[in-house]
Design a protein around this motif. Structure first.
Motif, PDB file in Angstrom:
ATOM      1  N   GLU A   1       0.849  -1.197   0.000  1.00 42.72           N
ATOM      2  CA  GLU A   1       0.000   0.000   0.000  1.00 42.72           C
ATOM      3  C   GLU A   1       0.877   1.236   0.000  1.00 42.72           C
ATOM      4  O   GLU A   1       2.077   1.177   0.304  1.00 42.72           O
ATOM      5  CB  GLU A   1      -0.911   0.014   1.241  1.00 42.72           C
ATOM      6  N   ALA A   2       0.260   2.356  -0.337  1.00 36.00           N
ATOM      7  CA  ALA A   2       0.931   3.643  -0.231  1.00 36.00           C
ATOM      8  C   ALA A   2       0.710   4.214   1.165  1.00 36.00           C
ATOM      9  O   ALA A   2      -0.176   3.767   1.898  1.00 36.00           O
ATOM     10  CB  ALA A   2       0.397   4.612  -1.290  1.00 36.00           C
ATOM     11  N   CYS A   3       1.530   5.172   1.528  1.00 41.68           N
ATOM     12  CA  CYS A   3       1.294   5.867   2.791  1.00 41.68           C
ATOM     13  C   CYS A   3      -0.028   6.629   2.680  1.00 41.68           C
ATOM     14  O   CYS A   3      -0.224   7.400   1.732  1.00 41.68           O
ATOM     15  CB  CYS A   3       2.452   6.819   3.082  1.00 41.68           C
ATOM     16  N   PRO A   4      -0.970   6.435   3.601  1.00 41.05           N
ATOM     17  CA  PRO A   4      -2.278   7.105   3.481  1.00 41.05           C
ATOM     18  C   PRO A   4      -2.178   8.624   3.485  1.00 41.05           C
ATOM     19  O   PRO A   4      -3.080   9.295   2.972  1.00 41.05           O
ATOM     20  CB  PRO A   4      -3.042   6.596   4.722  1.00 41.05           C
ATOM     21  N   LEU A   5      -1.127   9.171   4.053  1.00 45.66           N
ATOM     22  CA  LEU A   5      -0.983  10.621   4.116  1.00 45.66           C
ATOM     23  C   LEU A   5      -0.294  11.197   2.886  1.00 45.66           C
ATOM     24  O   LEU A   5      -0.147  12.410   2.770  1.00 45.66           O
ATOM     25  CB  LEU A   5      -0.173  11.012   5.366  1.00 45.66           C
ATOM     26  N   ALA A   6       0.141  10.340   1.954  1.00 41.91           N
ATOM     27  CA  ALA A   6       0.896  10.810   0.796  1.00 41.91           C
ATOM     28  C   ALA A   6      -0.045  11.192  -0.342  1.00 41.91           C
ATOM     29  O   ALA A   6      -0.982  10.459  -0.661  1.00 41.91           O
ATOM     30  CB  ALA A   6       1.873   9.727   0.330  1.00 41.91           C
ATOM     31  N   THR A   7       0.210  12.354  -0.938  1.00 47.01           N
ATOM     32  CA  THR A   7      -0.540  12.763  -2.124  1.00 47.01           C
ATOM     33  C   THR A   7       0.028  12.101  -3.371  1.00 47.01           C
ATOM     34  O   THR A   7      -0.648  12.020  -4.393  1.00 47.01           O
ATOM     35  CB  THR A   7      -0.493  14.288  -2.291  1.00 47.01           C
ATOM     36  N   SER A   8       1.268  11.633  -3.306  1.00 43.19           N
ATOM     37  CA  SER A   8       1.894  10.970  -4.439  1.00 43.19           C
ATOM     38  C   SER A   8       2.822   9.892  -3.913  1.00 43.19           C
ATOM     39  O   SER A   8       3.627  10.138  -3.005  1.00 43.19           O
ATOM     40  CB  SER A   8       2.682  11.985  -5.282  1.00 43.19           C
ATOM     41  N   SER A   9       2.694   8.692  -4.460  1.00 41.72           N
ATOM     42  CA  SER A   9       3.536   7.571  -4.053  1.00 41.72           C
ATOM     43  C   SER A   9       3.841   6.741  -5.298  1.00 41.72           C
ATOM     44  O   SER A   9       2.959   6.071  -5.819  1.00 41.72           O
ATOM     45  CB  SER A   9       2.837   6.723  -2.978  1.00 41.72           C
ATOM     46  N   LYS A  10       5.095   6.806  -5.758  1.00 43.30           N
ATOM     47  CA  LYS A  10       5.435   6.175  -7.030  1.00 43.30           C
ATOM     48  C   LYS A  10       6.757   5.431  -6.932  1.00 43.30           C
ATOM     49  O   LYS A  10       7.622   5.763  -6.126  1.00 43.30           O
ATOM     50  CB  LYS A  10       5.529   7.223  -8.146  1.00 43.30           C
ATOM     51  N   VAL A  11       6.876   4.433  -7.782  1.00 45.16           N
ATOM     52  CA  VAL A  11       8.131   3.700  -7.948  1.00 45.16           C
ATOM     53  C   VAL A  11       8.553   3.855  -9.398  1.00 45.16           C
ATOM     54  O   VAL A  11       7.773   3.570 -10.316  1.00 45.16           O
ATOM     55  CB  VAL A  11       7.967   2.205  -7.592  1.00 45.16           C
ATOM     56  N   TYR A  12       9.782   4.329  -9.619  1.00 47.40           N
ATOM     57  CA  TYR A  12      10.333   4.487 -10.958  1.00 47.40           C
ATOM     58  C   TYR A  12      11.410   3.430 -11.164  1.00 47.40           C
ATOM     59  O   TYR A  12      12.304   3.265 -10.323  1.00 47.40           O
ATOM     60  CB  TYR A  12      10.965   5.872 -11.132  1.00 47.40           C
TER      61      TYR A  12
END
Length: 556
Positions: free
Chosen positions: A256-267
């Motif tokens: 999952e992404a951090c619930p507080l993050a507006t953007s969570s990406k893996v490049y």
């Protein structure tokens, strides 16, 4: 130019991203970046800010109490091998590095600096309390502010390194606690200590600076950027073949992404065409350090990213030989020459690998006071010719008070090697000033080479919200060049060392003399002597026995 990062006005933001880049050596480079944007007017409210949402309160109070304008701190274990791995996204020297810009309203900068280093030592559980005036310098040109403001008065700048600082779990734990989600959710679940420190290179950093929230800079904000860079070695990790996955690297997968993050990406860098599974239709191009790269993008805020398994485990395989690596245009190294324990010579070698472009570099050296530099022996040569620096700033050391500071602006000819040499003499320290292991040697911090390097491709000068974090740390002011900072190796120098076993020998000899000599003499002086009557021979005793029976006088 102004630094601005778009965000919704009045709302704190948190973004996280992970960049995975296969290296030509077979190793793999993983770079984490976590950016927290604190929506507050730092110029007017820095003394009375009391509301914290995503920004860590411990750091916010430090900024307020010590009137800090910019703070950059890094802890690094290992040395970044530029010629094998290329340039890192955010460079850092081995050990600990700290440089801070204070507000121009600070009257006692040295006092604030001393208190700040002690507070940061407690926050990050590090040895920053060993930073004092003997290893602190004020660079005149090498470290300009990376955020808002174009400060030129270097009286409010302090820079220090601890090249011998050892980085371990106790430094990583408080660093993770600064994140809004800690290590419970999002990309931070991958930060497992036993995996991160079983690697060739590990570097964690905290960068705090003021930024604009829009192009017109109508509102300002504090930006906290936490970065963690790690290089996993192909052989020490027990892989044995060019095949990597998130689970093999971190012993974890993403759920999952951090619930507080507006953007969570893996490049994932797919420029050299490795096999990547699962595949993703999202692609992105970014110019990083003058090199255009193609990335597969995995957006953790989308449920379809995790598939039916509710888990994301990226797998990378090489398709044979991926070709040669683009040589870094700027590279530097340093070593100590000479023999004996009196005089020596420091050699700094800077390489310009560009085939036809010359460009200037700014070299900064901070040398401890116990290495007494002879500046009249300073020579700069390029292609066997003298290369006169266009700018030299030298501040001589004061014994036990401040180090040497040498800054030079040197023009590097194209496709050349430039060598800077200076002779020094080793001082003899007081016996209480030696470290507990003086025969190991004394560390000299890395040289710092800063430059605007010509770019092979056009750089993007427009900051947008869609731009990856790893490509937007240093503001780009022109499309034809990019800023890069290179650190050389730290030096290990032996000093004349007295025989510290001599006190032990003296103690042994003294104890022997006291026990044998004085002990015997004292025994003779204090003992009481008594005279014993000598006993008669056996014949006389028998004769006296017979005489006593007969009543005859005894023999004498």
């Amino acid at each position: 130019g102004l630094v601005f990062l778009s965000s919704e006005f009045g709302v704190d933001q948190f973004q996280e991203e992970l960049v995975i880049r296969p290296l030509h050596s077979g190793d793999i480079y993983a770079s984490f970046q976590f950016r927290t944007l604190w929506d507050t007017d730092f110029l007017q409210e820095r003394q009375k800010v009391s509301h914290y949402r995503l920004f860590p309160k411990s750091l916010g109070q430090v900024l307020s109490k010590f009137s800090v304008r910019e703070l950059h701190i890094s802890f690094t274990q290992g040395f970044w091998r530029t010629m094998q791995w290329g340039q890192p996204f955010i460079p850092s020297p081995p050990g600990a590095e700290l440089w801070v810009w204070f507000h121009d309203t600070v009257s006692d900068v040295d006092g604030n600096w001393k208190e700040l280093t002690n507070v940061l030592s407690g926050i990050f559980c590090a040895s920053l309390n060993f930073i004092d005036l003997t290893n602190t310098v004020q660079p005149s040109a090498s470290f300009k502010p990376l955020g808002l403001g174009n400060a030129t008065d270097h009286r409010f700048l302090r820079y220090a390194t601890l090249p011998r600082e050892i980085v371990c779990t106790e430094n990583l734990t408080p660093w993770k606690k600064l994140l809004p989600c800690g290590s419970k959710a999002g990309l931070s679940v991958l930060l497992k200590s036993e995996k991160l420190f079983h690697s060739s290179f590990h570097s964690q950093a905290v960068h705090i600076r003021p930024v604009c929230q829009d192009e017109q800079c109508t509102s300002k904000a504090w930006e906290l950027r936490q970065t963690l860079n790690v290089v996993f070695d192909l052989y020490t990790s027990g892989q044995g073949k060019k095949e990597w996955s998130l689970f093999k690297m971190f012993s974890r997968t993403l759920t999952e992404a951090c619930p507080l993050a507006t953007s969570s990406k893996v490049y994932v860098d797919i420029t050299d065409n490795p096999e990547l599974s699962p595949a993703t239709p999202l692609l992105s191009q970014a110019v990083v350090l003058g090199d255009r790269r193609t990335y597969s993008v995995f957006d953790l805020t989308r449920a379809e990213t995790f598939g039916q398994l509710r888990s994301l485990n990226l797998l990378l395989r090489w398709k044979g030989d991926s070709g040669g690596m683009l040589r870094p245009l700027l590279h530097a190294e340093r070593y100590v020459a000479g023999f004996g324990l009196q005089t020596g010579e420091i050699h700094t070698v800077i390489y310009n690998n560009h085939p036809y472009r010359a460009f200037p570099v700014l070299l900064m050296d901070s040398v401890p006071w116990y290495l007494q530099l002879y500046i009249h022996t300073l020579t700069v040569t390029s292609k066997s010719r003298d290369n006169k620096p266009s700018y030299i700033h030298y501040q001589p050391a004061k014994d036990r008070h401040r180090p040497h500071l040498l800054e030079m602006l040197i023009q590097l000819p194209p496709h050349s090697m430039t060598e800077v040499t200076v002779q020094f003499e080793r001082a003899l320290l007081k016996w209480t000033e030696y470290t507990p292991d003086p025969n190991h040697g004394f560390y000299v911090g890395s040289s710092v080479v800063s430059a605007l390097v010509p770019s092979m491709v056009a750089m993007n000068t427009n900051f947008t919200q869609d731009q990856p974090l790893f490509s937007s740390f240093v503001p780009v002011k022109e499309e034809s060049s990019y800023f890069v900072r290179v650190y050389t190796e730290p030096l290990l120098v032996n000093l004349p060392t007295p025989d510290f076993s001599m006190p032990y020998n003296v103690i042994c000899l003294t104890c022997t003399v006291v026990a044998v000599g004085y002990g015997s003499f004292y025994n003779l002086l204090t003992r009481t002597f008594q005279v014993d009557e000598p006993s008669l021979p056996l014949a006389k005793r028998l004769a006296n026995l017979i005489r006593r029976i007969r009543g005859v006088p005894l023999l004498a």
